[in-house]
Design a protein around this motif. Structure first.
Motif, short mmCIF file in Angstrom:
data_model
loop_
_atom_site.label_atom_id
_atom_site.label_comp_id
_atom_site.label_asym_id
_atom_site.label_seq_id
_atom_site.Cartn_x
_atom_site.Cartn_y
_atom_site.Cartn_z
N ASP A 126 0.79 -1.06 -0.25
CA ASP A 126 0.17 -0.01 0.19
C ASP A 126 1.05 1.60 -0.18
OD1 ASP A 126 -2.48 -1.50 0.13
OD2 ASP A 126 -2.85 -0.78 1.89
N THR A 127 2.03 1.11 0.60
CA THR A 127 2.54 2.59 0.42
C THR A 127 3.76 2.82 -0.66
OG1 THR A 127 2.91 1.91 2.86
CG2 THR A 127 5.03 3.28 2.31
N TYR A 128 4.24 1.28 -1.53
CA TYR A 128 4.87 1.91 -2.54
C TYR A 128 3.70 2.01 -3.51
CZ TYR A 128 6.57 0.12 -6.93
OH TYR A 128 7.27 0.62 -8.33
N LEU A 129 2.11 1.17 -3.23
CA LEU A 129 0.88 2.01 -4.55
C LEU A 129 1.16 3.12 -3.98
CD1 LEU A 129 -0.60 -0.83 -5.15
CD2 LEU A 129 0.58 -0.12 -6.48
N THR A 130 1.09 3.89 -2.93
CA THR A 130 0.56 5.32 -2.84
C THR A 130 1.68 6.09 -2.77
OG1 THR A 130 -0.42 5.24 -0.51
CG2 THR A 130 0.38 7.10 -0.71
N GLY A 131 2.83 5.95 -3.06
CA GLY A 131 4.16 6.71 -3.20
C GLY A 131 4.58 6.49 -4.47
N HIS A 132 4.56 5.66 -5.32
CA HIS A 132 4.03 5.50 -6.82
C HIS A 132 3.20 6.55 -7.44
CE1 HIS A 132 8.27 3.38 -5.67
NE2 HIS A 132 7.89 4.09 -6.64
N PHE A 133 2.12 6.20 -7.15
CA PHE A 133 0.70 5.77 -8.23
C PHE A 133 -0.24 7.25 -7.91
CE2 PHE A 133 2.55 1.88 -9.32
CZ PHE A 133 2.30 2.43 -10.42
N VAL A 134 -0.39 7.62 -6.58
CA VAL A 134 -1.22 8.50 -6.00
C VAL A 134 -0.11 9.65 -5.24
CG1 VAL A 134 -2.97 9.09 -4.60
CG2 VAL A 134 -2.59 6.25 -5.08
N PRO A 135 -0.15 10.72 -6.15
CA PRO A 135 1.29 11.69 -5.43
C PRO A 135 0.68 13.00 -4.55
CG PRO A 135 -0.08 12.83 -7.70
CD PRO A 135 -0.38 11.14 -7.17
N GLY A 136 1.66 12.60 -3.78
CA GLY A 136 1.02 14.47 -2.54
C GLY A 136 1.59 13.91 -1.03
N GLU A 137 1.61 14.09 -0.35
CA GLU A 137 1.88 14.31 0.57
C GLU A 137 0.73 13.79 1.24
OE1 GLU A 137 3.48 17.71 2.51
OE2 GLU A 137 4.93 18.35 1.35
N ALA A 138 -0.45 14.05 1.08
CA ALA A 138 -1.63 13.70 2.05
C ALA A 138 -1.51 12.16 2.03
CB ALA A 138 -2.66 14.49 1.56
N PRO A 139 -1.70 11.65 0.76
CA PRO A 139 -1.91 10.80 0.94
C PRO A 139 -1.50 9.23 1.60
CG PRO A 139 -1.90 10.88 -1.19
CD PRO A 139 -2.20 11.90 -0.47
N MET A 140 0.04 9.80 1.52
CA MET A 140 0.88 9.07 2.55
C MET A 140 0.99 9.43 3.58
SD MET A 140 4.17 7.16 2.01
CE MET A 140 4.23 7.21 0.59
N ALA A 141 0.21 10.72 4.58
CA ALA A 141 -0.54 10.73 5.05
C ALA A 141 -1.17 9.75 6.16
CB ALA A 141 -0.03 11.97 6.52
N ALA A 142 -1.96 9.95 4.87
CA ALA A 142 -2.83 8.64 4.99
C ALA A 142 -3.09 7.44 5.48
CB ALA A 142 -4.74 9.19 4.01
N ILE A 143 -2.15 7.11 4.40
CA ILE A 143 -1.31 5.67 4.22
C ILE A 143 -1.61 5.04 6.28
CG2 ILE A 143 0.53 5.21 3.43
CD1 ILE A 143 -2.54 3.09 2.64
N GLY A 144 -0.12 6.43 6.68
CA GLY A 144 0.33 6.31 8.20
C GLY A 144 -0.49 5.33 8.35
N LEU A 145 -1.82 6.48 9.51
CA LEU A 145 -3.09 6.64 10.16
C LEU A 145 -3.72 4.73 9.79
CD1 LEU A 145 -4.49 7.18 12.23
CD2 LEU A 145 -5.77 8.80 10.64
#
Length: 342
Positions: A47-66
């Motif tokens: 999920d983290t890999y897909l977020t970082g590569h295909f869902v750009p921006g800081e907000a999605p990465m912050a959300a996937i952490g929670l």
């Protein structure tokens, strides 16, 4: 089909005794569990890999952490049942009472189903409040609420995985959990990738595709575990008759499991408190913490694997009234686990 620990307790001339009785069963039990926990962790990495590569921006990465912490917390809502199941099933299997162990499994699923219903209701009704309480606001908070609303409805599947795998482990079968988590990872990666990117004929859902991929993986994993238990894997068979409430077994199950669950949920609470502080520093800090904690989590895995091995072996040896081997198994798992983690 007897498990390694049970066979040791009943045959002093077995090949296990040549290795001081407990070393081979320990590795036999711990290795598949370690691989399984690695695979469980990889669900989050995907999920983290897909977020970082295909869902750009800081907000999605912050959300996937929670969401990683949230899924950990939601899974641990079933800790009281899974811990109690491990203890009782191992004890009864070691004593040669597999029928009674099977009854425990049925009662565990009854309790688990009730907890799953409560978990679904709480998550659905309190999800937005939870995200706000963790200081995740704006676009990141919206992403988190959307993800949580999708995975909420697979909480019964997560319960089946947690309780079912705990029962099979305690009976000496650590391979089934490994197989189930392999399927969870494969389905999560394939479905997630397809829905995030619009691969092939799949619709391009972006961020929501991550949640649907995770949900699909747990549905398949739970389906496998449920099928194995309906077929009576290791003597652990689910039946409609067995699901009738048995107050004595439920009391014994929860008497062992609740203290362990309080311990686990307290640790969850401390982590979430710290995460709330990090989220309060801003979206960039939350995104960085999300990625870092994924890497850090790898260090915990050997301890968990050898902990499962220790619980299974000690429970089965105690059930067989072999306290010497029970003590040996605990110390062996402690020593080797500490060496591997070091």
């Amino acid at each position: 089909m007897s498990s390694p620990a049970t066979r040791v307790s009943r045959s002093t001339e077995s090949e296990f005794v040549a290795m001081d009785g407990v070393m081979w069963p320990m590795f036999w039990l711990a290795t598949p569990v370690l691989i399984e926990t690695v695979l469980t962790t990889l669900v989050g990495f995907v999920d983290t890999y897909l977020t970082g590569h295909f869902v750009p921006g800081e907000a999605p990465m912050a959300a996937i952490g929670l969401m990683a912490y949230s899924l950990w917390l939601l899974g641990n809502m079933f800790a009281a049942v899974s811990i109690g199941t491990t203890a009782l099933v191992a004890r009864f299997v070691g004593a040669g009472k597999r029928n009674l162990a099977g009854r425990v499994v049925n009662q565990a699923f009854l309790c688990g189903a009730l907890l799953a219903a409560v978990a679904v209701w709480l998550t659905w009704s309190c999800g937005p409040w939870f995200v706000r309480s963790m200081n995740l606001e704006g676009a990141a908070g919206q992403y988190a609420v959307e993800y949580l609303s999708i995975v909420t409805f697979v909480l019964p599947c997560i319960m089946v995985e947690r309780v079912g795998i705990a029962a099979l482990r305690a009976a000496g079968d650590t391979f089934s959990g490994f197989l189930a988590m392999t399927l969870v990872n494969v389905v999560n990666a394939v479905v997630g990738m397809a829905l995030v990117t619009g691969w092939g004929a799949a619709p391009k859902l972006g961020w929501r595709g991550l949640a649907f991929g995770t949900a699909a993986g747990h549905v398949v994993g739970a389906g496998l575990i449920l099928a194995l238990l309906l077929m009576g894997r290791c003597g652990m068979r689910l039946t409609w008759k067995g699901l009738r409430p048995n107050r004595t077994l439920i009391y014994r199950l929860l008497r062992v499991g609740v203290p362990g669950a309080i311990d686990v949920l307290t640790i969850n609470g401390c982590h979430l408190w710290f995460l709330g502080i990090v989220n309060g520093l801003g979206t960039l800090a939350a995104a960085a913490h999300s990625l870092t904690i994924r890497v850090e989590s790898i260090a915990y895995l050997p301890g968990g694997a050898f902990g499962v091995s220790a619980a299974t072996m000690a429970g089965q040896y105690l059930g067989a009234n072999d306290r010497t081997r029970a003590r040996q198994s605990i110390w062996a798992n402690f020593a080797v686990g500490a060496i591997v983690m070091s």
